[in-house]
Scaffold this active site. Structure first.
Site, PDB file in Angstrom:
ATOM      1  N   ALA A   1       0.870  -1.174   0.000  1.00  0.00           N
ATOM      2  CA  ALA A   1       0.000   0.000   0.000  1.00  0.00           C
ATOM      3  C   ALA A   1       0.912   1.230   0.000  1.00  0.00           C
ATOM      4  CB  ALA A   1      -0.874  -0.018   1.239  1.00  0.00           C
TER       5      ALA A   1
ATOM      6  N   GLY B   1       0.705  -4.966   1.289  1.00  0.00           N
ATOM      7  CA  GLY B   1      -0.483  -5.120   0.447  1.00  0.00           C
ATOM      8  C   GLY B   1      -0.185  -5.867  -0.850  1.00  0.00           C
TER       9      GLY B   1
ATOM     10  N   GLU C   1      -0.367  -9.383  -0.018  1.00  0.00           N
ATOM     11  CA  GLU C   1      -1.786  -9.695   0.249  1.00  0.00           C
ATOM     12  C   GLU C   1      -2.594  -9.818  -1.040  1.00  0.00           C
ATOM     13  OE1 GLU C   1      -1.722  -6.338   3.054  1.00  0.00           O
ATOM     14  OE2 GLU C   1      -2.861  -7.627   4.391  1.00  0.00           O
TER      15      GLU C   1
ATOM     16  N   GLU D   1       4.490  -4.806   7.715  1.00  0.00           N
ATOM     17  CA  GLU D   1       3.687  -3.729   8.312  1.00  0.00           C
ATOM     18  C   GLU D   1       4.094  -3.369   9.730  1.00  0.00           C
ATOM     19  OE1 GLU D   1       2.452  -6.162   6.471  1.00  0.00           O
ATOM     20  OE2 GLU D   1       0.942  -5.397   5.088  1.00  0.00           O
TER      21      GLU D   1
END
Ligand code: CAA
Length: 257
Positions: free
Chosen positions: A64, A109, A112, A132
């Protein structure tokens, strides 16, 4: 679209995220464009398999967008998290198999998003991580849920709490990826896997994916019940007729015409 390219050839859609100056990191605009690209590939009857990859030779998706998250309030983080999770649901629930061709960093992300794909194929240069906690945040696009389901709780805890990168070979050893290929052969390998899927019945593929997805969250008895109903419902369809008849007639089935 500004950040997403879609090329369709021989029933395979190759969806490429191209934001190389940020290592294909995903802000809201990239998320929204990627949703649009997936929805259009899912709706396109010419597409049978979708391959997701990143532009360049360095990153699949570096996560992200950290700069976009820097000043977020909890309410904005909730919307951002939900937006990424919605995208993972679109990918995971796609009736057409989605292959992640991981051509470099798949971090946060990015890892993910790859977890939401049905099959992962890594270039030898690929690196996976859920880093993270190093940023004082946690995975927000499904990492705490899909990673333990894929590699088991112990490995997932180590990956998520340690935040270390793992290599393509290590990812293969723990079942995080299906195959590893040299980077210059990554798309060829992904297309080869796609072609082996494309020989088969699209409805049978769609229903298999649905049973596998739903089966992960229910008891074995409920899953078996779901499977046998789906198994029987396909009988009488043109596709089942073609598949069984082709075997008996000693010819290859033609499912797509
Ligand atoms: N967000 C925003 N920008 C990013 C980014 C990210 N996730 N990852 C890389 N970039 C940007 C860098 O800021 C840099 O931009 P500038 O040139 O404008 O400074 C550019 O991409 C190139 O990156 P580096 O110079 O850092 O390249 P490097 O080769 O030295 O390092 C890297 C590569 C190890 C991947 C490093 O960029 C890095 O650690 N990136 C962050 C990875 C990360 O922590 N991802 C998880 C994000 S959190 C998340 O994803 C939450 C969630 O679950 C939803």
């Amino acid at each position: 679209m500004k950040y997403i390219r879609v090329e369709i050839k021989d029933h395979i859609a190759i969806v490429t995220i191209d934001r190389q100056d940020a290592l294909n990191a995903m802000n809201l605009e990239v998320i929204s464009e990627l949703k649009e690209a997936f929805e259009s590939c899912i709706a396109d009857s010419q597409v049978g398999v979708i391959i997701l990859t990143g532009a360049g030779e360095k990153a699949f998706i570096a996560g992200a967008d950290i700069k976009a998250m820097q000043k977020m309030k909890p309410s904005e983080a909730l919307e951002f998290g939900k937006s990424g999770q919605d995208l993972t649901r679109i990918i995971e629930n796609s009736p057409k198999p989605v292959i992640a061709a991981v051509n470099g960093f798949a971090l946060g992300g990015g890892c993910e998003i790859s977890l939401a794909c049905h099959i992962r194929i890594a270039g030898e240069n690929a690196r996976f991580a859920q880093p993270e906690v190093r940023l004082g945040i946690i995975p927000g696009w499904g990492g705490t849920q899909r990673l333990p389901r894929l590699v088991g709780k112990g490995k997932a805890v180590e990956i998520i709490t340690g935040g270390e990168m793992i290599t393509a070979k290590e990812a293969l050893d723990i079942g995080l990826v299906n195959h590893v290929a040299p980077l210059d052969k990554l798309l060829d390998k992904s297309c080869e896997v796609a072609q082996s899927i494309l020989k088969n019945g699209p409805e049978a593929i769609r229903i298999s994916l649905e049973c596998i997805n739903k089966g992960m969250d229910i008891t074995l008895d409920e899953g078996l019940d779901l499977e046998v109903k789906a198994f029987s419902e396909l009988f009488g369809s043109g596709e089942t007729d073609e598949g069984l008849t082709a075997f008996v007639e000693k010819r290859k089935p033609d499912f797509r015409n």
